[in-house]
Design a protein around this motif. Structure first.
Motif, mmCIF file in Angstrom:
data_model
loop_
_atom_site.group_PDB
_atom_site.id
_atom_site.type_symbol
_atom_site.label_atom_id
_atom_site.label_comp_id
_atom_site.label_asym_id
_atom_site.label_seq_id
_atom_site.Cartn_x
_atom_site.Cartn_y
_atom_site.Cartn_z
ATOM 1 N N CYS A 10 83.865 46.659 45.095
ATOM 2 C CA CYS A 10 83.323 47.364 43.205
ATOM 3 C C CYS A 10 82.608 47.208 42.647
ATOM 4 O O CYS A 10 81.054 46.456 42.719
ATOM 5 C CB CYS A 10 83.794 45.806 42.013
ATOM 6 S SG CYS A 10 83.902 45.852 40.539
ATOM 7 N N PRO A 11 81.372 48.312 42.967
ATOM 8 C CA PRO A 11 80.367 48.866 42.899
ATOM 9 C C PRO A 11 80.045 48.177 42.113
ATOM 10 O O PRO A 11 78.120 47.922 41.403
ATOM 11 C CB PRO A 11 80.556 50.495 42.707
ATOM 12 C CG PRO A 11 81.931 51.078 43.117
ATOM 13 C CD PRO A 11 82.267 49.536 42.611
ATOM 14 N N ASP A 12 80.583 48.422 40.890
ATOM 15 C CA ASP A 12 79.643 47.998 39.400
ATOM 16 C C ASP A 12 78.906 46.445 39.478
ATOM 17 O O ASP A 12 78.172 46.186 38.612
ATOM 18 C CB ASP A 12 80.734 48.162 38.113
ATOM 19 C CG ASP A 12 81.004 49.574 37.602
ATOM 20 O OD1 ASP A 12 80.262 50.308 37.821
ATOM 21 O OD2 ASP A 12 81.612 49.115 37.060
ATOM 22 N N LEU A 13 79.916 45.369 40.023
ATOM 23 C CA LEU A 13 79.389 44.679 40.499
ATOM 24 C C LEU A 13 78.481 44.364 41.820
ATOM 25 O O LEU A 13 77.291 43.341 41.735
ATOM 26 C CB LEU A 13 80.805 43.342 40.837
ATOM 27 C CG LEU A 13 81.647 43.611 39.699
ATOM 28 C CD1 LEU A 13 83.241 42.114 40.289
ATOM 29 C CD2 LEU A 13 81.247 43.141 38.136
ATOM 30 N N HIS A 14 78.530 44.504 42.636
ATOM 31 C CA HIS A 14 78.034 44.776 43.892
ATOM 32 C C HIS A 14 76.082 45.003 44.113
ATOM 33 O O HIS A 14 75.718 44.642 43.971
ATOM 34 C CB HIS A 14 78.218 45.842 45.079
ATOM 35 C CG HIS A 14 78.263 45.864 46.172
ATOM 36 N ND1 HIS A 14 76.765 44.528 46.736
ATOM 37 C CD2 HIS A 14 77.039 46.899 46.613
ATOM 38 C CE1 HIS A 14 76.406 45.155 47.910
ATOM 39 N NE2 HIS A 14 76.697 46.706 47.879
ATOM 40 N N LYS A 15 76.232 46.501 42.396
ATOM 41 C CA LYS A 15 74.915 46.619 42.759
ATOM 42 C C LYS A 15 73.554 45.832 41.348
ATOM 43 O O LYS A 15 72.979 45.452 41.187
ATOM 44 C CB LYS A 15 74.451 47.677 42.077
ATOM 45 C CG LYS A 15 75.063 47.633 39.709
ATOM 46 C CD LYS A 15 75.539 49.019 39.435
ATOM 47 C CE LYS A 15 76.011 48.951 37.366
ATOM 48 N NZ LYS A 15 75.803 50.513 37.539
ATOM 49 N N ARG A 16 74.212 45.127 41.193
ATOM 50 C CA ARG A 16 74.403 43.443 39.973
ATOM 51 C C ARG A 16 73.665 42.275 41.149
ATOM 52 O O ARG A 16 72.971 41.297 40.411
ATOM 53 C CB ARG A 16 75.551 42.742 39.591
ATOM 54 C CG ARG A 16 75.157 43.777 38.076
ATOM 55 C CD ARG A 16 76.399 43.541 37.110
ATOM 56 N NE ARG A 16 76.327 42.461 36.431
ATOM 57 C CZ ARG A 16 76.869 41.465 35.551
ATOM 58 N NH1 ARG A 16 77.808 42.041 35.621
ATOM 59 N NH2 ARG A 16 76.213 40.436 35.100
#
Length: 489
Positions: A119-125
């Protein structure tokens, strides 16, 4: 007959929750898991919705949640959804995931890592995924951390956690609980999740305690104020059951498999379960697939001081204390839980009741002030030499009339409580935490007298100590231990 899938029961056979609360963070957890590619079954969503309900003050309605379900049904999905929520939505600074074995903890880390990376939105955090042997964790740029540890007598010590997830709770004993439970003590709103399958005997000490609390709540109709319990299982036939008994479940019946396995139709099939029975035999099949467990008691001799029959006979669900009232506070030595008790008259008897029993101590002061304003009791009793003694200065600063019994008076309080129970001049509403405390209490010498003690580190007798001191406070001289200097600050 339909050729479609056959679905297991989506509601547990045993369900005990603290009460009805409208607000829940469970749906947030379900939706976040879906964004990460984890689609949860209805039963998994139900557990999250009920287990993550919140009270009006924003605190968890159930600081403890226990899920008892046979293997391979998908409890891991519940764990992952709860951990994702705590890490990315709930703002929990530290989540500890504890498993019985290192390899199980490592596999859990890999599963959650895969979900986050997908999930890119989670991974970037994410700041880092730490994968050193024995040092697996996920850390966000904002500092939140999900850490995976294998259980031992010392694992978990030194941490302060907002949430603890105890996987494989059917293998969970006193040493592990002694190491892990105090990590929640300094947190205002902690939550502990216990997840596993049916009890396997002496190793299932903690699961047995949780289950007994749930059963007590179901039997008495009085909810346990801190525990949400979910169990998928059957009520197996007894030896004394006659032919044609309809009150209990048959190990060989298809409906028994449906009742104990909510994942049927999702990731399990009746054919696979039938093959398991041929492989395992009825006894192991009943445990592993139908949730028929063996749950040890804390001791071969529970209820050592006041007998269970004596205590249950004093219960009166309609009883209520009348003025004057006395309140008392007690805390466990590890500061893992605190209790507030009250005593007042109920006809010719003394009514005792556990008003609150929650993890930690951070909630006690505000709650005591609320009770003071509402009831204006004659006094608050706190043992100055006990773990709750550290709360006395702040309680007095808030204007509460706190008295502290001397050692001989603590002995008197215990003797008075015992005598009142023996003489049937005591009444209670059968609080589950109070009953559990009495079941786990014993006597410790105090000069020529005695005071309450607990049998083991995992036994919490703070509810019992609180109501014992509250009863003593009804007749105590409220000026006896008051130092005028305590009112100057």
């Amino acid at each position: 007959m339909s050729d479609g899938p056959v679905y297991g029961h989506q509601r547990p056979r045993l369900l005990a929750v603290p009460g009805t609360f409208l607000s829940s963070a469970g749906q947030e957890a379900v939706e976040l898991a879906r964004r990460a590619g984890l689609v949860l079954d209805p039963w998994q969503q139900f557990v999250l919705d009920e287990g993550m309900r919140e009270k009006a003050d924003g605190n968890w309605a159930a600081p403890e949640v226990c899920v008892n379900v046979p293997r391979q049904n998908g409890k891991g999905g519940i764990i992952e959804a709860r951990e994702l929520w705590g890490l990315f939505i709930g703002g929990e600074e530290l989540i500890l995931h504890s498993a019985h074995e290192f390899k199980t903890a490592k596999n859990a880390f890999k599963r959650i890592e895969r979900l986050i990376r997908g999930c890119p939105d989670l991974h970037k955090r994410v700041k880092q995924y730490r994968q050193t042997v024995g040092e697996e964790w996920v850390e966000l740029h904002t500092g939140q951390m999900l850490r995976f540890i294998a259980r031992s007598g010392g694992s978990g010590r030194g941490f302060t956690a907002d949430c603890i997830v105890l996987d494989e709770d059917m293998i969970l004993g006193d040493d592990a609980m002694a190491a892990l439970a105090p990590t929640l003590a300094a947190v205002d709103n902690p939550q502990t999740w216990y997840l596993g399958s049916a009890g396997i005997g002496h190793q299932s000490v903690q699961l047995g305690r949780l289950r007994r609390r749930a059963l007590a709540a179901l039997e008495t109709g009085v909810p346990d104020p801190t525990l949400a319990y979910f169990e998928w299982s059957i009520d197996e036939h007894r030896d004394e059951c006659g032919q044609g008994c309809t009150e209990h479940d048959d190990v060989a019946a298809a409906d028994s498999v449906l009742k104990a396995n909510p994942a049927l139709g999702y990731r399990l099939t009746m054919e696979k379960c039938a093959n398991e029975r041929l492989t395992l035999g009825d006894a192991l099949f009943a445990r592993e697939r139908l949730g028929v467990g063996v749950y040890p008691s804390d001791s071969a001799d529970t209820w050592q001081v006041i007998g269970e029959d004596v205590w249950r006979a004093l219960a009166d669900a309609t009883s209520a204390p009348s003025d004057p009232l006395a309140f008392a506070i007690d805390t466990t030595p590890e500061r893992s839980h605190s209790a507030i008790g009250v005593a007042g008259l109920s006809g010719a008897a003394t009514h005792v009741e556990v008003v609150d029993h929650h993890p930690g101590t951070g909630w006690v002061l505000d709650r005591a002030c609320e009770l003071q304003e509402r009831h204006n009791p004659r006094c608050w009793v706190v043992d100055e030499g006990g773990p709750a003694g550290s709360l006395i200065p702040d309680l007095r600063k808030r204007g509460l009339n706190v008295i502290s019994p001397k050692t001989r008076q603590i002995a008197q309080a215990c003797a008075q409580f015992y005598d009142a129970a023996a003489e049937q001049s005591l009444v209670h509403i059968d609080n589950a935490p109070l009953a559990a405390a009495l079941a786990g209490a014993q006597q410790r010498p105090l000069g020529d007298a005695w005071a309450w003690a607990r049998r083991g580190v995992s036994v919490d007798i703070s509810p019992l100590v609180a109501v014992t001191l509250a009863k003593w406070g009804l007749g105590a001289d409220v000026e006896e231990d008051t130092d005028p200097l305590n009112n100057i600050w």
